[in-house]
Scaffold this active site. Structure first.
Site, PDB file in Angstrom:
ATOM      1  N   GLU A  63      42.589  30.796  12.959  1.00 36.64           N
ATOM      2  CA  GLU A  63      43.290  31.580  13.656  1.00 36.64           C
ATOM      3  C   GLU A  63      42.096  32.594  14.493  1.00 36.64           C
ATOM      4  OE1 GLU A  63      45.440  32.913  15.762  1.00 36.64           O
ATOM      5  OE2 GLU A  63      47.032  31.709  13.768  1.00 36.64           O
ATOM      6  N   ASP A  95      49.715  22.837  13.951  1.00 36.95           N
ATOM      7  CA  ASP A  95      50.697  23.411  13.870  1.00 36.95           C
ATOM      8  C   ASP A  95      50.914  23.781  15.338  1.00 36.95           C
ATOM      9  OD1 ASP A  95      52.988  24.438  13.541  1.00 36.95           O
ATOM     10  OD2 ASP A  95      52.947  26.182  11.515  1.00 36.95           O
ATOM     11  N   GLN A 141      57.829  32.036   9.179  1.00 35.82           N
ATOM     12  CA  GLN A 141      58.952  31.378   9.571  1.00 35.82           C
ATOM     13  C   GLN A 141      60.000  32.095   9.083  1.00 35.82           C
ATOM     14  OE1 GLN A 141      59.392  28.672  10.962  1.00 35.82           O
ATOM     15  NE2 GLN A 141      56.902  27.313  10.844  1.00 35.82           N
ATOM     16  N   CYS A 190      56.766  21.629  17.407  1.00 33.82           N
ATOM     17  CA  CYS A 190      58.130  22.734  17.764  1.00 33.82           C
ATOM     18  C   CYS A 190      58.830  22.538  19.352  1.00 33.82           C
ATOM     19  CB  CYS A 190      58.014  24.298  17.516  1.00 33.82           C
ATOM     20  SG  CYS A 190      56.895  25.315  18.541  1.00 33.82           S
ATOM     21  N   TYR A 215      45.588  27.025  13.777  1.00 32.95           N
ATOM     22  CA  TYR A 215      46.597  28.020  13.794  1.00 32.95           C
ATOM     23  C   TYR A 215      47.076  28.033  12.739  1.00 32.95           C
ATOM     24  CZ  TYR A 215      46.314  25.632  18.541  1.00 32.95           C
ATOM     25  OH  TYR A 215      45.656  24.959  19.384  1.00 32.95           O
TER      26      TYR A 215
END
EC number: 2.1.1.-
Length: 462
Positions: free
Chosen positions: A344, A392, A294, A419, A323
């Protein structure tokens, strides 16, 4: 064309017409919204309550785009100090709005998406968690390099174009990153390094990428070039490290493709380490040139703290981290639960997550490279029963197959970090159809001065 309003005849608008309009709202991308004779126009650098002269740029069937020619009335919510360059490039497309009003806008984006897409109006959307110092927060920069007015320049592209606008102060980037970019730009000019020409497919240097650890201060420079050999590279490295001792990694990436992608496949460490190290919520992370990490460390910590609080975990809980990336969220959860299982699809990220678990002495977090759907089916066969599934996803949200697979695991809670409010609302609607109820909604401002908003929501099994 005849208007339904008393048969009034309306002149069809065309490009370059100038009309006076009042701005009534902001779009989800932060553009001013103006309505005129049945058309909806989107106008950059225009705020609700403002009255402007607008030049028509494009007209579609029922909508169009315009730009401000003159202001007749300015909104009291306008930030008059912002440099218009940041609006033209999209670096800070909400920079003309006061920060308090940015936070209100982002809350409204979440509310509107939940109501319009999921039909939800009975759940409180909390006020957006904002940043105390909402400037100079980005820990990563990806800056294109081009020739402008005969010399190598760094900056950002004008919105919807590949025209580079030279910039020295990037406004929302860590100031030390700005200094390093500008120093590197000046150094490469001295060594007569040829910038990339996208049209002619010539030149050497395409992009400069810089990462800086928020807490560690360690810095990485990535030079993205069109070919392996870089003229005077040893001298370039020597000068950078001499001027910036915090630079612990200089990497070359080769990208010789005709593409908009920043990186090519090949990386070569020219100086120092392959990674930099930084910390988040007390855990240390090795961050490579490619790692997803991030860009706003301070607000990412608040985002993850919110997700942890919503999940209300105990030492008996098992969490699935879909994720999982390099493990930043999952490893933050690991301290308070029995086990974390992360999945992932990017193998390099999984290796990073495993290394980060080892780096922090965390032995109850397990990461696999797989699709989430397949991994969850495997874990279910192995008798793993999660209390919480943490998701996420990217902006496109969740797939139907993922939603079905996660529901099949039967978790009591689903904690969703989003997001994109629109795809989040779509996915929440589907979860509600499958027996989960929306319980909590918390927007978090990871990207001050821009229209982007992150959100944490909690879904509970009914």
């Amino acid at each position: 064309m005849v208007s339904p309003r008393k048969g009034k005849r309306i002149r069809m608008l065309k490009k370059n017409d100038i009309i006076q309009v009042a701005i009534s709202d902001l779009s989800h991308e932060g553009a001013g919204v103006a309505k005129h004779d049945g058309f909806v126009f989107f106008v950059d650098n225009a705020l609700p309550e403002e009255v402007i002269d607008m030049r028509v740029l494009k007209v579609n069937k029922n909508s169009g785009f315009g730009k401000v020619e003159a202001y007749h009335y300015l909104s009291p919510a306008r930030n008059a100090d912002v440099n218009l360059t940041y609006l033209r490039t999209g670096i800070a497309d909400l920079g003309h709005l006061t920060y308090e009003d940015q936070l209100t806008f982002k809350k409204k984006q979440v509310q509107d998406s939940l109501y319009k897409i999921a039909g939800i109006s009975d759940v409180t959307v909390e006020s957006t968690i904002g940043m105390t110092e909402p400037l100079a927060y980005r820990n990563k920069a990806q800056v294109p390099v081009r020739r402008v007015n005969g010399q190598l320049e760094t900056g950002f592209f004008r919105k919807h174009s590949h025209d580079l606008i030279p910039i020295s102060d990037y406004y929302i980037q860590d100031k030390e990153i700005d200094r390093l970019i500008n120093f590197t730009r000046d150094l490469l000019r001295r060594f007569d390094i040829k910038p990339y020409d996208e049209t002619e497919q010539t030149g050497l240097l395409r992009n400069i990428v810089v990462r800086r650890g928020h807490y560690s201060g360690e810095m990485m420079v990535v030079l993205v070039t069109t070919r392996p050999k870089v003229f005077r590279v040893d001298q370039v490295i020597e000068k950078i490290v001499e001027a910036f001792p915090a630079v612990v990694s200089i990497i070359q990436n080769i990208n010789d493709e005709n593409t908009n992608a920043i990186f090519g496949k090949d990386f070569k460490t020219l100086y120092g380490k392959d990674t930099i190290t930084d910390s988040m919520l007390g855990n240390n992370y090795a961050i490579s040139a490619q790692s997803f990490y991030q860009v706003n460390t301070v607000m990412a910590e608040k985002l993850y703290q919110t997700a942890i609080a919503f999940s209300d975990l105990s030492k008996d809980d098992i969490v699935i981290d879909a994720y999982s990336g390099i493990g930043t969220i999952g490893l933050s959860f690991a301290k308070t639960v029995k086990a974390v299982y992360g999945v992932e699809v990017i193998e390099a990220a999984v290796r990073d997550a495993q290394q980060n678990a080892a780096l922090n002495g965390i032995t109850n977090a397990y990461f696999v490279a797989d699709t989430a759907e397949h991994a969850m089916a495997t874990w279910a066969k192995d008798g793993i029963k999660p209390s919480v599934i943490l998701v996420d996803p990217p902006r496109k949200g969740l797939t139907e197959s993922f939603i079905q697979a996660s529901v099949a695991m039967g978790p009591q809670k689903i904690t969703y970090v989003s997001c994109n409010p629109a795809t989040m609302a779509r996915d929440i609607k589907r979860y509600q159809e499958l027996g989960y109820k929306l319980a909590k909604v918390q927007p978090v401002d990871l990207f001050p001065q821009t229209h982007h908003v992150e959100c944490v929501v909690l879904l509970i099994k009914e």
